[in-house]
Scaffold this motif. Structure first.
Motif, PDB file in Angstrom:
ATOM      1  N   ASP A 295      34.236  45.624  34.932  1.00  0.00           N
ATOM      2  CA  ASP A 295      33.991  44.561  35.978  1.00  0.00           C
ATOM      3  C   ASP A 295      35.192  44.989  37.115  1.00  0.00           C
ATOM      4  N   ASN A 296      34.712  44.677  38.369  1.00  0.00           N
ATOM      5  CA  ASN A 296      35.873  44.932  39.425  1.00  0.00           C
ATOM      6  C   ASN A 296      35.311  43.939  40.389  1.00  0.00           C
ATOM      7  N   ASP A 297      36.472  43.469  40.761  1.00  0.00           N
ATOM      8  CA  ASP A 297      36.467  42.477  42.209  1.00  0.00           C
ATOM      9  C   ASP A 297      37.095  43.420  43.388  1.00  0.00           C
ATOM     10  N   THR A 298      36.285  43.547  44.572  1.00  0.00           N
ATOM     11  CA  THR A 298      37.011  44.159  45.617  1.00  0.00           C
ATOM     12  C   THR A 298      37.045  43.034  46.692  1.00  0.00           C
ATOM     13  N   ASP A 299      38.335  42.908  47.248  1.00  0.00           N
ATOM     14  CA  ASP A 299      38.842  41.777  48.049  1.00  0.00           C
ATOM     15  C   ASP A 299      39.098  42.586  49.489  1.00  0.00           C
ATOM     16  N   PHE A 300      38.238  42.186  50.464  1.00  0.00           N
ATOM     17  CA  PHE A 300      38.425  42.409  51.859  1.00  0.00           C
ATOM     18  C   PHE A 300      39.194  41.220  52.593  1.00  0.00           C
ATOM     19  N   ALA A 301      39.439  41.313  53.898  1.00  0.00           N
ATOM     20  CA  ALA A 301      40.196  40.382  54.505  1.00  0.00           C
ATOM     21  C   ALA A 301      39.385  39.023  54.149  1.00  0.00           C
ATOM     22  N   ASP A 302      38.304  38.684  54.448  1.00  0.00           N
ATOM     23  CA  ASP A 302      37.492  37.428  54.323  1.00  0.00           C
ATOM     24  C   ASP A 302      36.492  37.431  53.583  1.00  0.00           C
ATOM     25  N   THR A 303      36.417  38.440  52.450  1.00  0.00           N
ATOM     26  CA  THR A 303      35.125  38.532  51.590  1.00  0.00           C
ATOM     27  C   THR A 303      35.611  39.114  50.467  1.00  0.00           C
ATOM     28  N   SER A 304      35.025  38.886  49.369  1.00  0.00           N
ATOM     29  CA  SER A 304      34.999  39.481  48.031  1.00  0.00           C
ATOM     30  C   SER A 304      33.620  40.123  47.550  1.00  0.00           C
ATOM     31  N   ILE A 305      33.696  41.158  46.721  1.00  0.00           N
ATOM     32  CA  ILE A 305      32.369  41.542  46.084  1.00  0.00           C
ATOM     33  C   ILE A 305      32.885  41.960  44.847  1.00  0.00           C
ATOM     34  N   SER A 306      31.774  41.329  43.852  1.00  0.00           N
ATOM     35  CA  SER A 306      31.928  41.620  42.544  1.00  0.00           C
ATOM     36  C   SER A 306      31.050  42.598  41.776  1.00  0.00           C
ATOM     37  N   ASP A 307      31.561  43.711  41.253  1.00  0.00           N
ATOM     38  CA  ASP A 307      30.562  44.695  40.654  1.00  0.00           C
ATOM     39  C   ASP A 307      30.874  45.035  39.098  1.00  0.00           C
ATOM     40  N   ASP A 308      29.688  45.225  38.396  1.00  0.00           N
ATOM     41  CA  ASP A 308      30.010  45.760  37.062  1.00  0.00           C
ATOM     42  C   ASP A 308      29.063  46.885  36.698  1.00  0.00           C
ATOM     43  N   GLY A 309      29.350  47.322  35.677  1.00  0.00           N
ATOM     44  CA  GLY A 309      28.366  48.345  34.957  1.00  0.00           C
ATOM     45  C   GLY A 309      28.841  48.977  33.678  1.00  0.00           C
ATOM     46  N   PHE A 310      28.129  49.812  32.942  1.00  0.00           N
ATOM     47  CA  PHE A 310      28.287  50.576  31.657  1.00  0.00           C
ATOM     48  C   PHE A 310      28.221  52.067  32.102  1.00  0.00           C
ATOM     49  N   ASP A 311      29.359  52.840  31.930  1.00  0.00           N
ATOM     50  CA  ASP A 311      29.442  54.171  32.220  1.00  0.00           C
ATOM     51  C   ASP A 311      30.234  54.949  31.510  1.00  0.00           C
ATOM     52  N   LEU A 312      30.164  56.240  31.548  1.00  0.00           N
ATOM     53  CA  LEU A 312      30.721  57.102  30.518  1.00  0.00           C
ATOM     54  C   LEU A 312      32.306  57.001  30.784  1.00  0.00           C
ATOM     55  N   ALA A 313      32.664  57.441  29.630  1.00  0.00           N
ATOM     56  CA  ALA A 313      34.523  57.245  29.381  1.00  0.00           C
ATOM     57  C   ALA A 313      34.640  58.503  28.404  1.00  0.00           C
ATOM     58  N   ALA A 314      35.511  59.160  28.538  1.00  0.00           N
ATOM     59  CA  ALA A 314      35.934  60.453  27.612  1.00  0.00           C
ATOM     60  C   ALA A 314      37.467  60.549  27.737  1.00  0.00           C
ATOM     61  N   GLY A 315      38.194  61.380  26.786  1.00  0.00           N
ATOM     62  CA  GLY A 315      39.571  61.466  26.759  1.00  0.00           C
ATOM     63  C   GLY A 315      40.026  62.594  25.832  1.00  0.00           C
ATOM     64  N   LEU A 316      41.282  63.051  26.017  1.00  0.00           N
ATOM     65  CA  LEU A 316      41.759  63.852  25.190  1.00  0.00           C
ATOM     66  C   LEU A 316      43.322  63.229  24.702  1.00  0.00           C
ATOM     67  N   GLY A 317      43.824  63.790  23.712  1.00  0.00           N
ATOM     68  CA  GLY A 317      45.076  63.023  23.346  1.00  0.00           C
ATOM     69  C   GLY A 317      45.933  63.736  22.273  1.00  0.00           C
ATOM     70  N   LEU A 318      47.077  63.450  22.153  1.00  0.00           N
ATOM     71  CA  LEU A 318      47.777  63.954  20.978  1.00  0.00           C
ATOM     72  C   LEU A 318      48.464  62.993  20.289  1.00  0.00           C
ATOM     73  N   GLU A 319      48.502  62.991  18.909  1.00  0.00           N
ATOM     74  CA  GLU A 319      49.129  61.882  17.908  1.00  0.00           C
ATOM     75  C   GLU A 319      50.212  62.534  17.308  1.00  0.00           C
ATOM     76  N   PHE A 320      51.287  61.952  17.061  1.00  0.00           N
ATOM     77  CA  PHE A 320      52.433  62.281  16.073  1.00  0.00           C
ATOM     78  C   PHE A 320      52.379  61.062  15.021  1.00  0.00           C
ATOM     79  N   GLU A 321      52.152  61.293  13.704  1.00  0.00           N
ATOM     80  CA  GLU A 321      51.908  60.346  12.846  1.00  0.00           C
ATOM     81  C   GLU A 321      53.204  60.447  11.873  1.00  0.00           C
ATOM     82  N   LEU A 322      53.655  59.164  11.544  1.00  0.00           N
ATOM     83  CA  LEU A 322      54.636  59.000  10.555  1.00  0.00           C
ATOM     84  C   LEU A 322      54.051  57.944   9.364  1.00  0.00           C
TER      85      LEU A 322
END
Length: 178
Positions: free
Chosen positions: A122-149
């Motif tokens: 969800d996102n709210d974009t604010d301009f000088a005198d107005t605001s627009i709200s937008d939302d959606g369901f989209d792709l997400a991906a990632g890479l990582g490294l974990e150090f386990e104890l």
């Protein structure tokens, strides 16, 4: 002994030695938190202001929970705040709820992982005198490294989120497996 036989023997011994280490990841429910930065890119237009472009970074964070089935497979979901991105005309504040399938490669106390899933944002974009709200369901991906104890782990991640035009999140965090 030939070079080929010696290489095969070394590979077999290495696999035998490392096999218990490959299963070092604790299984079960885990909770985590990560802090870092998000870089947000957005282009658009407003009838009063005209075209605009945002390419900005800000502090970002996330909390998440998951279930580690074994050293290789997990599922994870969480909530994230992506900070605020702005320029002289526009300010935007995205956040989201995500879900991922995670595949890992355990190498002793280190574990590399990749994740793919989706984010409801969800996102709210604010301009000088107005605001627009937008939302959606989209792709997400990632890479990582974990150090386990044991049950505690420190993780670093880079994630791509198809939020707005493009969002990248870079975090360092910790998890605890129960």
């Amino acid at each position: 002994m030939t070079t080929r036989k010696l290489s095969l023997l070394c590979a077999a011994l290495t696999a035998l030695i490392l096999s218990p280490l490959a299963q070092a990841k604790d299984e079960g429910l885990y909770l985590g938190v990560s802090l870092g930065a998000a870089t947000i890119n957005q282009e658009g237009s407003d009838p009063d202001l005209g075209d605009f472009e945002i390419d900005s970074s800000d502090f970002a964070w996330k909390v998440f929970a998951g279930y580690q089935f074994n050293g290789v497979l997990a599922v994870e979901g969480g909530y994230r705040e992506l900070g605020s991105a702005e320029n002289s005309l526009v300010k935007t504040d995205p956040y989201g709820i995500d879900v991922f399938v995670i595949g890992g490669i355990p190498l002793g106390p280190l574990r590399g992982f990749g994740k793919i899933g989706g984010i409801y944002w969800d996102n709210d974009t604010d301009f000088a005198d107005t605001s627009i709200s937008d939302d959606g369901f989209d792709l997400a991906a990632g890479l990582g490294l974990e150090f386990e104890l044991g049950s505690f782990a420190i993780r670093g991640e880079v994630e791509y989120l198809d939020v707005l035009d493009e969002t990248w999140m870079y975090t360092l965090g910790a998890t605890f497996t129960f």
